[in-house]
Design a protein around this motif. Structure first.
Motif, PDB file in Angstrom:
ATOM      1  N   ILE A  77       7.092  -3.963  -1.313  1.00  0.00           N
ATOM      2  CA  ILE A  77       6.890  -5.329  -1.797  1.00  0.00           C
ATOM      3  C   ILE A  77       6.287  -6.256  -0.749  1.00  0.00           C
ATOM      4  O   ILE A  77       6.022  -7.423  -1.046  1.00  0.00           O
ATOM      5  N   LEU A  78       6.050  -5.778   0.462  1.00  0.00           N
ATOM      6  CA  LEU A  78       5.643  -6.646   1.563  1.00  0.00           C
ATOM      7  C   LEU A  78       4.134  -6.709   1.721  1.00  0.00           C
ATOM      8  O   LEU A  78       3.419  -5.741   1.475  1.00  0.00           O
ATOM      9  N   THR A  79       3.672  -7.883   2.206  1.00  0.00           N
ATOM     10  CA  THR A  79       2.234  -8.080   2.412  1.00  0.00           C
ATOM     11  C   THR A  79       1.817  -7.887   3.866  1.00  0.00           C
ATOM     12  O   THR A  79       0.630  -7.953   4.174  1.00  0.00           O
ATOM     13  N   GLY A  80       2.767  -7.666   4.762  1.00  0.00           N
ATOM     14  CA  GLY A  80       2.417  -7.500   6.173  1.00  0.00           C
ATOM     15  C   GLY A  80       3.590  -6.972   6.975  1.00  0.00           C
ATOM     16  O   GLY A  80       4.639  -6.619   6.425  1.00  0.00           O
ATOM     17  N   ASP A  81       3.412  -6.938   8.302  1.00  0.00           N
ATOM     18  CA  ASP A  81       4.438  -6.441   9.220  1.00  0.00           C
ATOM     19  C   ASP A  81       5.339  -7.573   9.703  1.00  0.00           C
ATOM     20  O   ASP A  81       5.072  -8.746   9.505  1.00  0.00           O
ATOM     21  N   ARG A  82       6.420  -7.166  10.381  1.00  0.00           N
ATOM     22  CA  ARG A  82       7.361  -8.085  11.022  1.00  0.00           C
ATOM     23  C   ARG A  82       7.872  -9.132  10.038  1.00  0.00           C
ATOM     24  O   ARG A  82       7.947 -10.316  10.320  1.00  0.00           O
ATOM     25  N   ARG A  83       8.270  -8.652   8.874  1.00  0.00           N
ATOM     26  CA  ARG A  83       8.752  -9.526   7.817  1.00  0.00           C
ATOM     27  C   ARG A  83      10.288  -9.590   7.806  1.00  0.00           C
ATOM     28  O   ARG A  83      10.966  -8.603   8.084  1.00  0.00           O
ATOM     29  N   LEU A  84      10.809 -10.758   7.464  1.00  0.00           N
ATOM     30  CA  LEU A  84      12.250 -10.987   7.366  1.00  0.00           C
ATOM     31  C   LEU A  84      12.676 -11.071   5.911  1.00  0.00           C
ATOM     32  O   LEU A  84      11.978 -11.688   5.093  1.00  0.00           O
ATOM     33  N   ASP A  85      13.820 -10.468   5.581  1.00  0.00           N
ATOM     34  CA  ASP A  85      14.314 -10.580   4.207  1.00  0.00           C
ATOM     35  C   ASP A  85      15.782 -10.195   4.145  1.00  0.00           C
ATOM     36  O   ASP A  85      16.383  -9.777   5.141  1.00  0.00           O
ATOM     37  N   VAL A  86      16.341 -10.326   2.963  1.00  0.00           N
ATOM     38  CA  VAL A  86      17.734  -9.991   2.685  1.00  0.00           C
ATOM     39  C   VAL A  86      17.764  -9.131   1.434  1.00  0.00           C
ATOM     40  O   VAL A  86      16.866  -9.236   0.586  1.00  0.00           O
ATOM     41  N   PHE A  87      18.760  -8.249   1.322  1.00  0.00           N
ATOM     42  CA  PHE A  87      18.938  -7.533   0.061  1.00  0.00           C
ATOM     43  C   PHE A  87      20.387  -7.633  -0.372  1.00  0.00           C
ATOM     44  O   PHE A  87      21.297  -7.791   0.441  1.00  0.00           O
ATOM     45  N   HIS A  88      20.582  -7.576  -1.692  1.00  0.00           N
ATOM     46  CA  HIS A  88      21.921  -7.535  -2.267  1.00  0.00           C
ATOM     47  C   HIS A  88      22.293  -6.074  -2.455  1.00  0.00           C
ATOM     48  O   HIS A  88      21.622  -5.348  -3.196  1.00  0.00           O
ATOM     49  N   CYS A  89      23.333  -5.643  -1.789  1.00  0.00           N
ATOM     50  CA  CYS A  89      23.707  -4.232  -1.785  1.00  0.00           C
ATOM     51  C   CYS A  89      24.322  -3.841  -3.134  1.00  0.00           C
ATOM     52  O   CYS A  89      25.374  -4.341  -3.528  1.00  0.00           O
ATOM     53  N   LEU A  90      23.650  -2.938  -3.830  1.00  0.00           N
ATOM     54  CA  LEU A  90      24.115  -2.414  -5.118  1.00  0.00           C
ATOM     55  C   LEU A  90      24.783  -1.071  -4.869  1.00  0.00           C
ATOM     56  O   LEU A  90      24.179  -0.176  -4.271  1.00  0.00           O
ATOM     57  N   ARG A  91      26.013  -0.919  -5.317  1.00  0.00           N
ATOM     58  CA  ARG A  91      26.723   0.332  -5.077  1.00  0.00           C
ATOM     59  C   ARG A  91      27.784   0.571  -6.150  1.00  0.00           C
ATOM     60  O   ARG A  91      28.175  -0.345  -6.874  1.00  0.00           O
ATOM     61  N   LYS A  92      28.260   1.806  -6.213  1.00  0.00           N
ATOM     62  CA  LYS A  92      29.397   2.150  -7.053  1.00  0.00           C
ATOM     63  C   LYS A  92      30.687   1.791  -6.311  1.00  0.00           C
ATOM     64  O   LYS A  92      30.678   1.645  -5.081  1.00  0.00           O
ATOM     65  N   PRO A  93      31.810   1.683  -7.039  1.00  0.00           N
ATOM     66  CA  PRO A  93      33.070   1.309  -6.382  1.00  0.00           C
ATOM     67  C   PRO A  93      33.480   2.258  -5.263  1.00  0.00           C
ATOM     68  O   PRO A  93      34.136   1.836  -4.299  1.00  0.00           O
ATOM     69  N   ASP A  94      33.122   3.545  -5.369  1.00  0.00           N
ATOM     70  CA  ASP A  94      33.550   4.505  -4.357  1.00  0.00           C
ATOM     71  C   ASP A  94      32.483   4.762  -3.288  1.00  0.00           C
ATOM     72  O   ASP A  94      32.638   5.660  -2.465  1.00  0.00           O
ATOM     73  N   GLU A  95      31.405   3.972  -3.294  1.00  0.00           N
ATOM     74  CA  GLU A  95      30.363   4.145  -2.288  1.00  0.00           C
ATOM     75  C   GLU A  95      30.575   3.164  -1.133  1.00  0.00           C
ATOM     76  O   GLU A  95      31.149   2.088  -1.303  1.00  0.00           O
ATOM     77  N   ILE A  96      30.080   3.546   0.028  1.00  0.00           N
ATOM     78  CA  ILE A  96      30.250   2.734   1.216  1.00  0.00           C
ATOM     79  C   ILE A  96      29.468   1.431   1.091  1.00  0.00           C
ATOM     80  O   ILE A  96      28.411   1.373   0.469  1.00  0.00           O
ATOM     81  N   SER A  97      30.003   0.366   1.692  1.00  0.00           N
ATOM     82  CA  SER A  97      29.339  -0.937   1.714  1.00  0.00           C
ATOM     83  C   SER A  97      28.428  -1.050   2.933  1.00  0.00           C
ATOM     84  O   SER A  97      28.650  -0.394   3.955  1.00  0.00           O
ATOM     85  N   PHE A  98      27.428  -1.911   2.834  1.00  0.00           N
ATOM     86  CA  PHE A  98      26.619  -2.262   3.995  1.00  0.00           C
ATOM     87  C   PHE A  98      27.353  -3.273   4.878  1.00  0.00           C
ATOM     88  O   PHE A  98      26.955  -3.521   6.010  1.00  0.00           O
ATOM     89  N   ALA A  99      28.403  -3.871   4.326  1.00  0.00           N
ATOM     90  CA  ALA A  99      29.329  -4.744   5.067  1.00  0.00           C
ATOM     91  C   ALA A  99      28.646  -5.945   5.718  1.00  0.00           C
ATOM     92  O   ALA A  99      29.024  -6.366   6.816  1.00  0.00           O
TER      93      ALA A  99
ATOM     94  N   ALA B 254       0.829  -1.216   0.000  1.00  0.00           N
ATOM     95  CA  ALA B 254       0.000   0.000   0.000  1.00  0.00           C
ATOM     96  C   ALA B 254       0.859   1.261   0.000  1.00  0.00           C
ATOM     97  O   ALA B 254       0.402   2.328  -0.438  1.00  0.00           O
ATOM     98  N   ASN B 255       2.105   1.134   0.481  1.00  0.00           N
ATOM     99  CA  ASN B 255       3.040   2.258   0.485  1.00  0.00           C
ATOM    100  C   ASN B 255       4.049   2.163  -0.655  1.00  0.00           C
ATOM    101  O   ASN B 255       5.091   2.817  -0.624  1.00  0.00           O
ATOM    102  N   GLY B 256       3.725   1.319  -1.644  1.00  0.00           N
ATOM    103  CA  GLY B 256       4.591   1.199  -2.814  1.00  0.00           C
ATOM    104  C   GLY B 256       5.702   0.183  -2.692  1.00  0.00           C
ATOM    105  O   GLY B 256       6.542   0.067  -3.591  1.00  0.00           O
TER     106      GLY B 256
END
Length: 462
Positions: free
Chosen positions: A281-303, A277-279
């Motif tokens: 991808i989730l269907t509810g609260d308290r959801r668990l997931d992972v993301f692949h960090c996309l960045r440029k070579p000179d940008e900080i990592s999520f580590a 409803a807020n644009g």
């Protein structure tokens, strides 16, 4: 916990035994030599010499290391104040140390080590998530019957995420999502169109047109990014394994059984992991997931760090916080709070000191089997195939993993991924099919099976 509280309650250094001296175990051994309230004098590995090598790599003088092939040798070395290197935890289990740090990453071996630790009335710091995903709750309960504690370990994402998510809810924040970044970033050079992740790379990757989220539909841009990196793996069994441990400890749940696992830039996380409803991808609260960090070579990592997405109930406060650099979703509905780190064994000491000094487990008090991590064929598999587990990430070729609601292991039940590891198939399995218990040649007398049967009896007998 105030740092001085450890000193106030500790009458001596906490003595530890490290089982598995590669990776996490190696970094813990090295760091433990610098922790004032801790000794790590015992190392166990496949061979006594490899354990000795681990101690030397941690900075221990070779003249202080004793290779011990028997309990008698180990007792003599302990009384001399030497460091002990051995091939078998049973050789040292009677020594007066406090905590076993199990870091082999091998579920069958870890199950044996866990039983030795519990029977010797030692606390257990369980780094081996592969074992944890099969029998963690039952193992913790079994140890508690003997007045001992099993804990997850800071430095790995499950412990860090359990702590962050628990903090958020104790503080009264409305938790929309929680998760982690995958172990390796996707680094995109916009000038050359080269994409690199870990040891893989690709040229002329079509991400430039999908770099900025802007006001685009989330599903559309994530699908375009996924197509652009189709030659790269986009699901990783270790990510699912770690988040399953978090689910069992906290009651958080996946939005889909194989996770969404989007390719995302750091500032997009609270927008993507929002309700539909807020644009998001989730269907509810308290959801668990992972993301692949996309960045440029000179940008900080999520580590490989962890995050929570919380609802911005106090818009005025979050507007102020956004001005100070905190990451708020594009609608202003949600914000991300995150820890951009996981330092492996370098920060494990706090968890181990909490166990020995404060009698605290990082799982909390409600650790129970809510989900299983089950094995699913990603290709057709012939009868007789041995599901060999290997590689740095402890995966099984042509087999992936998914969440399922936890259940006892009947013949028709889907097999836990790390229970299926290294078993032989009794018949053919087709692509997309769950591997069931009856599809496997099992060792019912193994420590792993004994622990799992005990967990099932404990939690599912009523």
């Amino acid at each position: 916990m105030n740092y001085h509280d450890y000193y106030a309650k500790a009458d001596r250094p906490v003595e530890t035994c490290v089982v598995g001296t590669g990776g996490f175990g190696q970094s813990f051994l090295a760091q433990a030599q610098r922790v004032p309230l801790m000794n790590a004098r015992i190392a166990v590995d496949l061979t006594a010499e490899s354990a000795a090598s681990g101690l030397r790599a941690a900075g221990i003088e070779p003249r202080k290391i004793r290779v011990c092939e028997s309990a008698r040798d180990a007792k003599i070395a302990w009384e001399r104040g030497d460091y002990i290197a051995t091939h078998d935890l049973a050789c040292v289990s009677d020594l007066p140390f406090d905590v076993v740090v199990e870091a082999t990453g091998q579920p069958q071996a870890a199950a044996r080590h866990a039983l030795i630790a519990v029977e010797a009335e030692k606390h257990l710091a369980l780094v081996t998530k592969e074992l944890d995903s099969v029998v963690g709750p039952g193992l913790k309960a079994l140890a508690a019957e003997r007045g001992r504690i099993v804990t997850t370990v800071d430095g790995d994402q499950p412990s860090l995420l359990i702590g962050l998510a628990t903090w958020a809810e104790v503080m009264g924040f409305h938790l929309v999502a929680a998760g982690k970044s995958s172990e390796y970033d996707f680094v995109f050079d916009r000038s050359s169109r080269r994409l690199t992740s870990s040891e893989r790379s690709a040229e002329n990757v079509d991400l430039e047109g999908h770099w900025n989220l802007g006001e685009r539909d989330i599903g559309e841009i994530l699908a375009a990014r996924s197509n652009a990196i189709a030659d790269f793996p986009q699901r990783a069994v270790p990510d699912l394994c770690e988040l399953m441990v978090v689910a069992n400890a906290t009651g958080l749940q996946p939005d889909r059984f194989d996770l969404h696992a989007p390719l995302a830039r750091i500032n997009e996380v609270p927008t993507i992991f929002s309700h539909r409803a807020n644009g998001g991808i989730l269907t509810g609260d308290r959801r668990l997931d992972v993301f692949h960090c996309l960045r440029k070579p000179d940008e900080i990592s999520f580590a490989g760090g962890v995050f929570v997405v919380i609802r911005c109930d106090d818009a005025k406060s979050w507007d102020m916080l956004a001005q100070k650099g905190h990451i708020v979703s594009r609608t202003g509905a949600n914000a991300m709070v995150f820890l951009p780190r996981h330092l492996l064994g370098l920060e494990a000491a706090t968890s181990i000191l909490d166990v020995a000094i404060h009698q605290i487990s990082g799982y909390g008090s409600d650790y129970r089997p809510r989900y299983d991590l089950i094995a699913v064929a990603s290709e057709d598999l012939p009868a007789g195939r041995v599901l060999s587990m290997g590689g740095h990430h402890h995966t099984i070729s042509e087999v992936t993993a998914e969440f399922r609601p936890a259940a006892p292991l009947t013949a028709i039940a889907p097999a836990p991924f790390y229970l299926a590891a290294d078993c032989r198939l009794t018949g053919p399995i087709f692509k997309g099919q769950e591997i069931r218990m009856s599809d496997l040649e099992l060792q019912e007398t193994s420590a792993l099976m004994r622990l799992r049967r005990g967990q099932d009896a404990r939690f599912f007998s009523h």
